[in-house]
Design a protein around this motif. Structure first.
Motif, PDB file in Angstrom:
ATOM      1  N   ALA A   1       2.185   9.846   5.227  1.00 55.21           N
ATOM      2  CA  ALA A   1       1.874   8.897   4.160  1.00 55.21           C
ATOM      3  C   ALA A   1       2.925   7.790   4.186  1.00 55.21           C
ATOM      4  O   ALA A   1       4.128   8.061   4.106  1.00 55.21           O
TER       5      ALA A   1
ATOM      6  N   ARG B   1       0.864  -1.198   0.000  1.00 48.89           N
ATOM      7  CA  ARG B   1       0.000   0.000   0.000  1.00 48.89           C
ATOM      8  C   ARG B   1       0.895   1.242   0.000  1.00 48.89           C
ATOM      9  O   ARG B   1       1.596   1.512   0.977  1.00 48.89           O
ATOM     10  N   HIS B   2       0.837   1.978  -1.108  1.00 50.07           N
ATOM     11  CA  HIS B   2       1.641   3.193  -1.257  1.00 50.07           C
ATOM     12  C   HIS B   2       0.802   4.408  -0.861  1.00 50.07           C
ATOM     13  O   HIS B   2      -0.385   4.493  -1.177  1.00 50.07           O
ATOM     14  N   GLY B   3       1.424   5.357  -0.205  1.00 49.18           N
ATOM     15  CA  GLY B   3       0.746   6.596   0.156  1.00 49.18           C
ATOM     16  C   GLY B   3      -0.403   6.395   1.131  1.00 49.18           C
ATOM     17  O   GLY B   3      -1.362   7.172   1.110  1.00 49.18           O
ATOM     18  N   HIS B   4      -0.316   5.397   1.938  1.00 44.96           N
ATOM     19  CA  HIS B   4      -1.393   5.101   2.894  1.00 44.96           C
ATOM     20  C   HIS B   4      -1.207   5.992   4.118  1.00 44.96           C
ATOM     21  O   HIS B   4      -0.261   5.827   4.887  1.00 44.96           O
ATOM     22  N   ARG B   5      -2.119   6.931   4.294  1.00 39.18           N
ATOM     23  CA  ARG B   5      -1.948   7.942   5.343  1.00 39.18           C
ATOM     24  C   ARG B   5      -2.539   7.443   6.669  1.00 39.18           C
ATOM     25  O   ARG B   5      -3.654   6.927   6.722  1.00 39.18           O
TER      26      ARG B   5
ATOM     27  N   ASN C   1       9.996   2.363   3.977  1.00 42.62           N
ATOM     28  CA  ASN C   1       9.953   3.821   3.921  1.00 42.62           C
ATOM     29  C   ASN C   1      11.350   4.434   4.007  1.00 42.62           C
ATOM     30  O   ASN C   1      11.509   5.544   4.506  1.00 42.62           O
TER      31      ASN C   1
ATOM     32  N   THR D   1       4.413   3.845   2.971  1.00 38.50           N
ATOM     33  CA  THR D   1       4.416   2.654   2.137  1.00 38.50           C
ATOM     34  C   THR D   1       4.344   1.470   3.077  1.00 38.50           C
ATOM     35  O   THR D   1       5.255   1.258   3.891  1.00 38.50           O
TER      36      THR D   1
END
Length: 633
Positions: free
Chosen positions: A615, A565-569, A596, A617
């Motif tokens: 955010a 999951r990329h950019g998962h805030r 990260n 990864t």
């Protein structure tokens, strides 16, 4: 020339001891019962004493009298038979010939034997005089020091003498102790070391509660092992089984021809699950035998704690019994008042005489205050195994990730009751026996995914509130079920994928010990905060653990699907830089090295009820630990 026996009015057991034994109030009954080298009336020999109040007669038989039956004298005021044998000495073997109330004569082992023959032999050995009590190692019983326990079966950890040769205590001192210390564990816990006739019971059906099993050497050798544990900075916990005992005729069963140690009524005295006998906790001499035994291991060997087996079976009269096949208590209920009183007495004695020794309960029900103080109506244990957490967590990791969204609650429910007791999170031997397979085999997916799931499970456990316990072999990612007849599959460490799991366990232990947020407030509900608890669709969870200072904070993030999951805030409790303290997907652990780059920056963007967020990864099937570098205001 045969030495002249002492006069008939010379007794080994004095009036005070006789009274204390009769009342079940002798703090150290092992000091008078059993076999004791001594001098009486100027003659050196051994005093023997055994409790058998209903026996019609008891005779002593040993290699000092050609295994003839030498009658003993009854002390009717306490039901003890005694005899002083001039010329007997340390190293002699003996048994008691008990002519029971049922008219049968049975050769019995000494219940207070401190050393026994190697099974299947069952004679007792006269040992050296008792030593000055040792002091258990450790700090205060109720501290929040880190506790990472390595659970071990002594006979099958490693067999340096060959596949069919039992390791000695000296072998284990030389190899097990530095291994456990090197992996960062704080405690070694041994499955029961009390003498037991049936090896495959793993010690859980003991016949010699006061004797370390002869399979691994002498009592002195076991004492050296304990000293080696302490010299390495570790502490030692022994599994202890006061709930039941086997039916072997040479041991406690119908010891004097009557139901002496057990209940006469099988509805109270026979354990249906294990075909064993249940101690009569209401008989004060029996309770004295057991309470004394708990103190014995702490004082005579310097053991640091006892993990009490099968506590649930002790607490309930209807345990594993259908309706009509159990006897209610005096109030018509199912609680076993006598067993409850026994457990409280054990803790009162230990807290008074050995306040540094800890106790842990294997207790699987919702019985209240297992770790509550006795003076407040609790049982007095220091810690309780969290069986609910274990069952739920393993059930979740067994699910294919595509179905995990429907089982998300299994990963969160434990926090509903996490503060009700002082818990240990156990991944124990019970989970890798009787066809249950290994921990690795329980994990979902192909071999790579199974190892990834296992690494995530371990990192999740080490961050979750509660003390930690791993059974031996878990650190190797053992693919097969534990086999008590063989050593662990050490060859697996030649495979980097398995060696990586071992390295992870080492790093988890050291990280856990070095990070106050993960242990210093372990029983404080304000030390834990969910950050992401409801993202079942992505199988993502996050929480924070808080220490005493801002920079003690640890944030734990789990992505329990194989999807990166990329950019998962995710919301964070502090701004600024956060360093990736641990990533179970790191290549050194056998992972895919997604992450990260060692750190993330939290910006002023509110999320998940937090002022800050970052955010991320999120690697596949992974758990991250993060700590703030420079918390923002």
């Amino acid at each position: 020339m045969t030495p002249t026996p002492p006069p008939a009015d010379t007794f080994w057991i004095g009036e005070t001891d006789a009274w204390l034994l009769a009342e079940g109030k002798h703090l150290r009954p092992w000091q008078k019962l059993g076999a004791h080298p001594t001098t009486m009336n100027g003659q050196a020999g051994v005093a023997f004493a055994v409790w058998a109040p209903a026996a019609r007669g008891v005779a002593l038989s040993g290699d000092f009298n050609g295994w003839q039956h030498q009658p003993m004298r009854l002390r009717p005021e306490c039901g003890v038979w005694e005899l002083f044998v001039p010329g007997a000495h340390v190293g002699h073997w003996y048994k008691f010939a008990v002519h029971g109330a049922d008219g049968r004569t049975v050769m019995k082992s000494d219940p207070y034997a401190r050393q026994t023959e190697l099974p299947p032999g069952n004679a007792a050995c006269v040992c050296e005089p008792l030593r000055t009590p040792l002091t258990a190692q450790g700090t205060h019983r109720r501290d929040n020091a880190p506790m990472a326990i390595y659970e071990v079966h002594a006979g099958s950890w490693k067999r340096p003498g060959g596949w069919d040769v039992m390791p000695t205590w000296d072998d284990l001192a030389r190899e097990l102790v530095p291994y456990a210390a090197g992996l960062g564990f704080t405690h070694i816990e041994l499955l029961p070391v009390n003498e037991h006739p049936f090896y495959a019971s793993w010690g859980y059906q003991p016949t010699g509660l006061y004797a370390p099993t002869a399979r691994h050497g002498s009592p002195d050798a076991f004492r050296r092992f304990v000293q080696a544990v302490h010299a390495a900075g570790l502490k030692l916990i022994l599994d202890w089984v006061p709930a039941h005992f086997p039916t072997d005729e040479h041991a406690l069963a119908r010891f004097d021809g009557s139901a002496l140690y057990e209940h006469a009524d099988p509805r109270e005295g026979f354990h249906r699950d294990w075909n064993t006998l249940i101690y009569n906790f209401g008989r004060h001499e029996v309770k004295n035998f057991l309470v004394g035994n708990a103190l014995y291991w702490v004082e005579q060997y310097g053991v640091d704690g006892l993990r009490v087996d099968a506590v649930a079976s002790m607490l309930y009269r209807d345990y594993s019994r259908p309706a009509g096949e159990w006897v209610p208590n005096r109030d018509g209920g199912r609680e076993n008042y006598e067993a409850i009183d026994f457990l409280r007495e054990v803790h009162q004695v230990l807290q008074r005489e050995a306040p540094q020794a800890i106790t842990l309960a294997e207790e699987s029900t919702a019985f209240p205050k297992v770790t509550g103080a006795v003076q407040e109506g609790g049982l007095g244990f220091d810690h309780k195994w969290n069986m609910g957490w274990m069952h739920d967590t393993l059930a979740y990791f067994a699910q294919d990730p595509v179905h995990r969204r429907w089982h998300h609650h299994k990963m969160t429910f434990s926090m509903v009751y996490a503060w009700s007791e002082d818990y240990v999170l156990p991944l124990s031997h019970d989970e890798v026996v009787h066809g249950k397979g290994s921990l690795l085999a329980k994990m979902s997916g192909d071999p790579w995914q199974q190892r990834a799931n296992l690494r995530a499970l371990y990192a999740w456990m080490y961050a979750h509130p509660g003390k930690k316990l791993l059974f031996m072999g878990a650190e190797l990612a053992q693919p097969t079920e534990w086999n008590h007849d063989a050593e662990l599959p050490w060859h697996l460490l030649g495979d980097p994928a398995h060696a990586g799991v071992q390295q992870l366990v080492r790093d988890l232990n050291h990280g856990y010990r070095e990070t106050p947020a993960l242990h210093a407030r372990d029983t404080d509900p304000h030390s834990f905060q969910w950050l992401v608890v409801d993202d079942a669709d992505h199988s993502v969870l996050a929480f924070a653990r808080y220490g005493q200072r801002v920079d003690d904070t640890v944030v734990v993030i789990a992505n329990l699907t194989p999807v990166v999951r990329h950019g998962h805030r995710i919301g964070l409790p502090h701004g600024g830089a956060w360093r990736e303290r641990l990533n179970t997907d790191a290549g050194v652990y056998g992972g895919s090295n997604v992450g990260n780059h060692g750190r993330v920056l939290a910006d002023h963007q509110p999320m998940h009820d937090q002022t800050w967020s970052a955010a991320f990864t999120l690697p596949p099937l992974s758990v991250l630990w993060l700590q703030p570098e420079t918390p923002a205001a």
